[in-house]
Scaffold this active site. Structure first.
Site, PDB file in Angstrom:
ATOM      1  N   GLU A 129      -3.942  -0.298  -9.209  1.00 39.75           N
ATOM      2  CA  GLU A 129      -2.997   0.815  -9.357  1.00 39.75           C
ATOM      3  C   GLU A 129      -1.645   0.180  -9.721  1.00 39.75           C
ATOM      4  O   GLU A 129      -1.103  -0.608  -8.952  1.00 39.75           O
ATOM      5  CB  GLU A 129      -2.915   1.562  -8.013  1.00 39.75           C
ATOM      6  CG  GLU A 129      -2.312   2.929  -8.093  1.00 39.75           C
ATOM      7  CD  GLU A 129      -2.324   3.652  -6.732  1.00 39.75           C
ATOM      8  OE1 GLU A 129      -2.429   2.988  -5.680  1.00 39.75           O
ATOM      9  OE2 GLU A 129      -2.214   4.884  -6.740  1.00 39.75           O
ATOM     10  N   ASN A 158      -3.627   6.220  -1.981  1.00 39.64           N
ATOM     11  CA  ASN A 158      -3.495   6.553  -0.557  1.00 39.64           C
ATOM     12  C   ASN A 158      -3.028   7.981  -0.311  1.00 39.64           C
ATOM     13  O   ASN A 158      -3.297   8.548   0.745  1.00 39.64           O
ATOM     14  CB  ASN A 158      -2.577   5.550   0.136  1.00 39.64           C
ATOM     15  CG  ASN A 158      -3.310   4.235   0.351  1.00 39.64           C
ATOM     16  OD1 ASN A 158      -4.485   4.225   0.694  1.00 39.64           O
ATOM     17  ND2 ASN A 158      -2.622   3.127   0.118  1.00 39.64           N
ATOM     18  N   SER A 161       0.833  -1.211   0.000  1.00 38.18           N
ATOM     19  CA  SER A 161       0.000   0.000   0.000  1.00 38.18           C
ATOM     20  C   SER A 161       0.858   1.247   0.000  1.00 38.18           C
ATOM     21  O   SER A 161       0.373   2.330  -0.314  1.00 38.18           O
ATOM     22  CB  SER A 161      -0.851   0.064   1.265  1.00 38.18           C
ATOM     23  OG  SER A 161      -1.593  -1.086   1.423  1.00 38.18           O
ATOM     24  N   HIS A 194      -1.138  -2.855  -7.178  1.00 34.43           N
ATOM     25  CA  HIS A 194      -1.886  -2.524  -5.964  1.00 34.43           C
ATOM     26  C   HIS A 194      -3.372  -2.787  -6.199  1.00 34.43           C
ATOM     27  O   HIS A 194      -4.076  -1.954  -6.770  1.00 34.43           O
ATOM     28  CB  HIS A 194      -1.619  -1.045  -5.621  1.00 34.43           C
ATOM     29  CG  HIS A 194      -2.193  -0.590  -4.319  1.00 34.43           C
ATOM     30  ND1 HIS A 194      -2.439   0.723  -4.041  1.00 34.43           N
ATOM     31  CD2 HIS A 194      -2.572  -1.276  -3.218  1.00 34.43           C
ATOM     32  CE1 HIS A 194      -2.947   0.829  -2.824  1.00 34.43           C
ATOM     33  NE2 HIS A 194      -3.043  -0.374  -2.305  1.00 34.43           N
TER      34      HIS A 194
HETATM   35  N1  NAD Z   1      -6.042  -4.770   3.624  1.00 32.06           N
HETATM   36  C1  NAD Z   1      -6.218  -3.897   2.639  1.00 32.06           C
HETATM   37  O1  NAD Z   1      -7.299  -3.275   2.507  1.00 32.06           O
HETATM   38  C2  NAD Z   1      -5.125  -3.684   1.626  1.00 32.06           C
HETATM   39  C3  NAD Z   1      -5.435  -3.029   0.423  1.00 32.06           C
HETATM   40  C4  NAD Z   1      -4.444  -2.887  -0.549  1.00 32.06           C
HETATM   41  C5  NAD Z   1      -3.157  -3.367  -0.300  1.00 32.06           C
HETATM   42  N2  NAD Z   1      -2.859  -3.987   0.894  1.00 32.06           N
HETATM   43  C6  NAD Z   1      -1.501  -4.514   1.070  1.00 32.06           C
HETATM   44  O2  NAD Z   1      -1.528  -5.918   0.863  1.00 32.06           O
HETATM   45  C7  NAD Z   1      -0.518  -6.551   1.655  1.00 32.06           C
HETATM   46  C8  NAD Z   1      -1.168  -7.626   2.516  1.00 32.06           C
HETATM   47  O3  NAD Z   1      -2.121  -7.015   3.366  1.00 32.06           O
HETATM   48  P1  NAD Z   1      -3.301  -7.861   4.050  1.00 32.06           P
HETATM   49  O4  NAD Z   1      -4.301  -6.857   4.528  1.00 32.06           O
HETATM   50  O5  NAD Z   1      -3.712  -8.977   3.139  1.00 32.06           O
HETATM   51  O6  NAD Z   1      -2.508  -8.486   5.309  1.00 32.06           O
HETATM   52  P2  NAD Z   1      -2.899  -9.743   6.206  1.00 32.06           P
HETATM   53  O7  NAD Z   1      -2.316  -9.484   7.538  1.00 32.06           O
HETATM   54  O8  NAD Z   1      -4.355 -10.037   6.094  1.00 32.06           O
HETATM   55  O9  NAD Z   1      -2.118 -10.962   5.502  1.00 32.06           O
HETATM   56  C9  NAD Z   1      -0.725 -11.046   5.424  1.00 32.06           C
HETATM   57  C10 NAD Z   1      -0.335 -12.505   5.278  1.00 32.06           C
HETATM   58  O10 NAD Z   1       1.071 -12.564   5.009  1.00 32.06           O
HETATM   59  C11 NAD Z   1       1.581 -13.714   5.620  1.00 32.06           C
HETATM   60  N3  NAD Z   1       3.031 -13.611   5.723  1.00 32.06           N
HETATM   61  C12 NAD Z   1       3.776 -12.885   6.608  1.00 32.06           C
HETATM   62  N4  NAD Z   1       5.090 -13.070   6.365  1.00 32.06           N
HETATM   63  C13 NAD Z   1       5.170 -13.917   5.292  1.00 32.06           C
HETATM   64  C14 NAD Z   1       6.263 -14.484   4.566  1.00 32.06           C
HETATM   65  N5  NAD Z   1       7.537 -14.226   4.876  1.00 32.06           N
HETATM   66  N6  NAD Z   1       5.984 -15.319   3.556  1.00 32.06           N
HETATM   67  C15 NAD Z   1       4.691 -15.611   3.224  1.00 32.06           C
HETATM   68  N7  NAD Z   1       3.631 -15.101   3.875  1.00 32.06           N
HETATM   69  C16 NAD Z   1       3.869 -14.270   4.894  1.00 32.06           C
HETATM   70  C17 NAD Z   1       0.858 -13.762   6.975  1.00 32.06           C
HETATM   71  O11 NAD Z   1       0.910 -15.067   7.548  1.00 32.06           O
HETATM   72  C18 NAD Z   1      -0.564 -13.344   6.553  1.00 32.06           C
HETATM   73  O12 NAD Z   1      -1.361 -14.494   6.225  1.00 32.06           O
HETATM   74  C19 NAD Z   1       0.163  -5.428   2.447  1.00 32.06           C
HETATM   75  O13 NAD Z   1       1.314  -5.035   1.756  1.00 32.06           O
HETATM   76  C20 NAD Z   1      -0.902  -4.327   2.444  1.00 32.06           C
HETATM   77  O14 NAD Z   1      -0.348  -3.050   2.584  1.00 32.06           O
HETATM   78  C21 NAD Z   1      -3.825  -4.162   1.847  1.00 32.06           C
END
Ligand code: NAD
Length: 295
Positions: A151, A189, A118, A139
């Site tokens: 994005e 963002n 993000s 993104h």
């Molecule tokens: N949540 C949102 O609305 C949103 C929107 C756009 C982008 N993002 C981005 O997407 C990414 C993930 O966010 P999320 O909300 O899905 O997080 P989340 O916490 O729901 O999931 C993250 C996952 O990554 C796993 N993980 C951690 N370390 C790891 C590794 N070394 N190898 C493999 N897996 C690993 C964790 O076990 C977890 O299941 C982030 O970069 C976030 O900024 C999130």
């Protein structure tokens, strides 16, 4: 492109895996946690069931989608022979830099490496690889199977060829890819977070209450959801971390997180995921009740 790896089976990773698999791509879904993988597949199944019930897809589309996804806990195994990796692991710079260093070792030299971050700099992520021309931001928005926008973030060294491949691929997923350059917050963002921060500041200054602020923005600006409720859905910790990246990156006080946001994150009030933020989600997930602290 036929074979894709998605790293992280959380909120975004399972949605990304679902989307690629639904469009016929073979997806290796990788997570360090077996539990996250199982929960990720359960979420995908539930979301596919909903699509079948609404007659958007057939039962056989559902089973084909699930068959296209294979679970992995080993990064090295999961990225073998894939043409694209989409990293959607936890938003933590150190963690992502380590993952991309490992990807450089384990992936074929032609594999494109995308991140769903993000806010973390794509240029910085690319700098730990030897293929900065093949590193790009992809993104996706939450919930991924529904939201149209992707994005596409060009790092400083991302090539035209990589950008074109990823733009075309996003269109093949029936998304609308939009190209932007790599500066803190990208576009989505950079515009959204100051609005959320200002709405928290408005509450902090007691100009109006939670419901009043959200109602003004919903009915006055035709936003589908008020900014405070949206912050709860995104996660207040995520909002804080994105604002901090912009504050550090631009050295501009206009991105300074509101003290109320900082306080709420420190108090563990993270929004929907912790059961309480600006609204109380303990009895109903529909955000019908404003949190007692704002009454
Ligand atoms: N949540 C949102 O609305 C949103 C929107 C756009 C982008 N993002 C981005 O997407 C990414 C993930 O966010 P999320 O909300 O899905 O997080 P989340 O916490 O729901 O999931 C993250 C996952 O990554 C796993 N993980 C951690 N370390 C790891 C590794 N070394 N190898 C493999 N897996 C690993 C964790 O076990 C977890 O299941 C982030 O970069 C976030 O900024 C999130």
């Amino acid at each position: 492109m036929k074979n894709i790896a998605v790293i992280g089976a959380g909120t975004m990773g399972n949605g990304i895996a679902h989307t690629f698999a639904q469009f016929g791509y073979k997806v290796n879904l990788i997570d360090i946690s077996e539990d996250s993988l199982s929960k990720g597949i359960a979420t995908i199944t539930k979301n596919l069931d909903r699509m079948v019930a609404k007659e958007k897809i057939s039962e056989s589309d559902k089973s084909n989608t699930l068959e296209n996804i294979t679970k992995h806990t080993s990064l090295e195994e999961g990225v073998k022979n894939v043409e694209l990796v989409v990293e959607a692991a936890t938003e933590n710079e150190k963690l992502k830099l380590q993952i991309f260093e490992d990807l450089e070792k384990f992936c074929d030299t032609n594999t494109i490496l995308a991140s769903n971050t993000s806010s973390i700099s794509i240029t910085k992520i690319a700098s730990v690889t030897k293929r900065a021309d093949k590193v790009i931001g992809m993104h996706f928005m939450n919930p991924v199977p529904i939201m149209k926008l992707v994005e596409i973030i060009r790092g400083y060294n991302t090539s035209n060829e990589t950008t074109e491949i990823i733009m075309d691929l996003s269109k093949a997923l029936k998304k609308v890819p939009t190209e932007v350059n790599d500066y803190p917050g990208f576009v989505a963002n950079r515009i959204l977070m100051p609005m959320i921060n200002e709405s928290i500041e408005t509450l902090y200054n007691q100009v109006a209450g939670v419901e009043e602020i959200d109602t003004v923005m919903k009915l006055g600006m035709a936003h589908p959801m008020g900014p405070l409720q949206l912050a709860d859905f995104i996660g207040l910790d995520v909002c804080l971390s994105i604002l901090e990246v912009m504050y550090d990156g631009f050295k501009n006080p206009k991105y300074a997180p509101c003290p109320l946001l900082v306080n709420m994150v420190q108090a563990g009030k993270l929004g929907v995921k912790s059961g309480e933020g600006f609204y109380d989600y303990s009895e109903s997930r529909k955000a019908e009740h404003v949190s007692a602290q704002f009454k």
